[in-house]
Design an enzyme around this catalytic site. Sequence first.
Site, PDB file in Angstrom:
ATOM      1  N   GLY A  53      28.459  29.851  44.222  1.00 12.10           N
ATOM      2  CA  GLY A  53      27.274  29.141  44.690  1.00 12.10           C
ATOM      3  C   GLY A  53      26.028  29.823  44.168  1.00 12.10           C
ATOM      4  O   GLY A  53      26.065  30.572  43.182  1.00 12.10           O
ATOM      5  N   ASP A  66      37.523  41.064  35.683  1.00  8.17           N
ATOM      6  CA  ASP A  66      36.641  40.093  35.042  1.00  8.17           C
ATOM      7  C   ASP A  66      35.442  40.796  34.418  1.00  8.17           C
ATOM      8  O   ASP A  66      34.301  40.354  34.532  1.00  8.17           O
ATOM      9  CB  ASP A  66      36.173  39.062  36.086  1.00  8.17           C
ATOM     10  CG  ASP A  66      35.703  37.767  35.431  1.00  8.17           C
ATOM     11  OD1 ASP A  66      35.864  37.642  34.197  1.00  8.17           O
ATOM     12  OD2 ASP A  66      35.183  36.903  36.153  1.00  8.17           O
TER      13      ASP A  66
END
Length: 630
Positions: free
Chosen positions: A381, A488
């Site tokens: 978000g 990541d």
Amino acid sequence: MQSETILEGVLLKRSQQKKKISPANYKERLFVFTQRSLAYYDFDKEKRGCRKGSIDIKKIRCVETVNPEECTPVERQYPFQIVYKEGLLYVYATNQENRRQWLETLLKEIKDNPFLLNKYHPGFFTNGKFLCCNQSCKTAPGCAIWEPYNTLRDPSNSKEHLPGNLKPKRPSLPPIPGEGKSSLGIAVAEHDYGPQDKSDISLMKNQKYHISSDKDPDWWKVGDADGKETGRSEDTSAEKERLQDYEWYVGDISRAQCEQLLRQKGKEGAFMVRNSSQVGKYTVSVFSVAVENKSGAVKHYHIHTNSENKIYLAQDHCFDSVPKLIIYHQHNSAGLLTRLRHPVSTKAKKVPSTAPLGNGPWELRRTDIVLTKELGSGQFGVVQLGKWKGEYDVAVKMIRESSMSEDEFLEEAQVMMNLSHPKLVQLYGMCTEKYPIYIVTEFMSNGSLLSYLKDHGKELQPFQLLEMCYNVCEAMEFLEHHQFIHRDLAARNCLVDNDLAVKVSDFGMGRFVLDDQYISSVGTKFSVKWSAPEVFHYSKFSSKSDVWAFGILIWEVFSLGKQPYELYDNTQVVEKVSQGYRLYRPQLSSEEIYEIMCSCWNELPEQRPTFHQLLSWMESFREDDSDDRP
Ligand code: ADP
């Protein structure tokens, strides 16, 4: 706008031995001196090449000859030194006249600089010490009077002696109140004291001074004992300085909070002074990165008082006020873990606390956070800039409903919150009682590394690019040491602070994303291009798969934010990489750095280096590069 060149020429430059033991080397550089800076460049037949370093003129504190070392070759017979705020540069002129010209020109331009030194070192700093006085600290106060200082600063030297506007800027003190000049007695300076700001004067060890005011417990106002009144310029407010006025004084904060702030600053010699548990006593807390397996340590020193009511941290160095003690230890470690280099203040904006509030141990009160502007948006978000408790800048990740496997995240959050390292973006706390969940982290004013490289990469020197990779490697070594896998690592998941320090963010977060596109290797969001073969084939994550991703990150940095394998899609990348295809060497990367990248891309995880090894390899390149880092 470029300022006009005042003097230009090829000079030999000695490397700035960053580490005491690194050997000196000498390189010819084209020096260009303008009203703003003294910069030096690579050159080819007098043609200016890449800029290798630059010193801001305003930061220069002394320029002077240096005594040549024994058995010096002919090309190094005419050395001179430039002492500036952050360092010391040795340069060799081509002959005596050439050196005189450089010194004279430099002196003319720095004459009004605020922090000129009154003493300097006539000998070189070599192999960890000054040859003139054997002091081992590169920033140790000089051991010989710097004559030009007296000429520049002596008010009796009026315009007749000094060309142009070379007359001293500082007005003398107003007459000492009361009768005569020594109304309050004479004080003898215990130490040399260099002015710390415009309102200070220099004091010289063993020299006598009149005390003209002793109203303040921390500061006396003084004038020269032999008649001339020297002083704190027109800014008499400096007289009123108290501990509260110092950036480094934080008053009542807990030891734990102090440690958190110092670790957050993450710089060697970050320090603060706080109230001790004993009323009226103080503690100096200092952070050093060089201990405890490089994760750094904070040490706390109580300020003691001796029988003569003097205060000290090291028994041999006593003072009559806390500021004086701090000033001394800003220049001398004298038994401390490190000298006090970077004041850390609670007055600064970036000081959130992880004090348990609300529901769980990491729960923050939502009403304590005011969201001010959108910073970007990511997998979960929007990310907003927020003010915590009306004072501190924080970044707030606002997690949309069903974008995250929340239970798993909350379980893991405690581990992540406890991972605290100067080069990891600190997770401060969360607001979990309703959606959107807030994840509150340290705010990094220069945003993501990827966008920084794209927007500003061209302004960066290769050594700065290397430094960015080094920062990431430091964080990753810490995670490796704690057996925490990032999963990541990529430039998009690192953030840049206001001082260009890079910190690793989003560690471990990829696991909690509920987005098929992100998780599956066919999806466009899955970071195939950063993944090691064992990851895209078998989802086998390890610190060694993080090492692969780190190799790609170095490539991104030295390509200034290019997309890796830009001509291929994910499926093609899997195919190509499996066949042994690897990324090319970016133009800005040296062969050595490229070798590091390639070592990270070894097909076999066990043959890739660890972050610990990578860090020491990179450290050695930083030393080589120290030549060009004022
Ligand atoms: P996600 O990990 O969910 O994909 P990010 O953490 O990458 O989201 O955040 C998206 C963007 O928000 C970043 O690219 C960056 O511009 C901004 N951002 C995120 N965290 C911070 C922070 N701590 N300080 C400043 N900007 C941030």
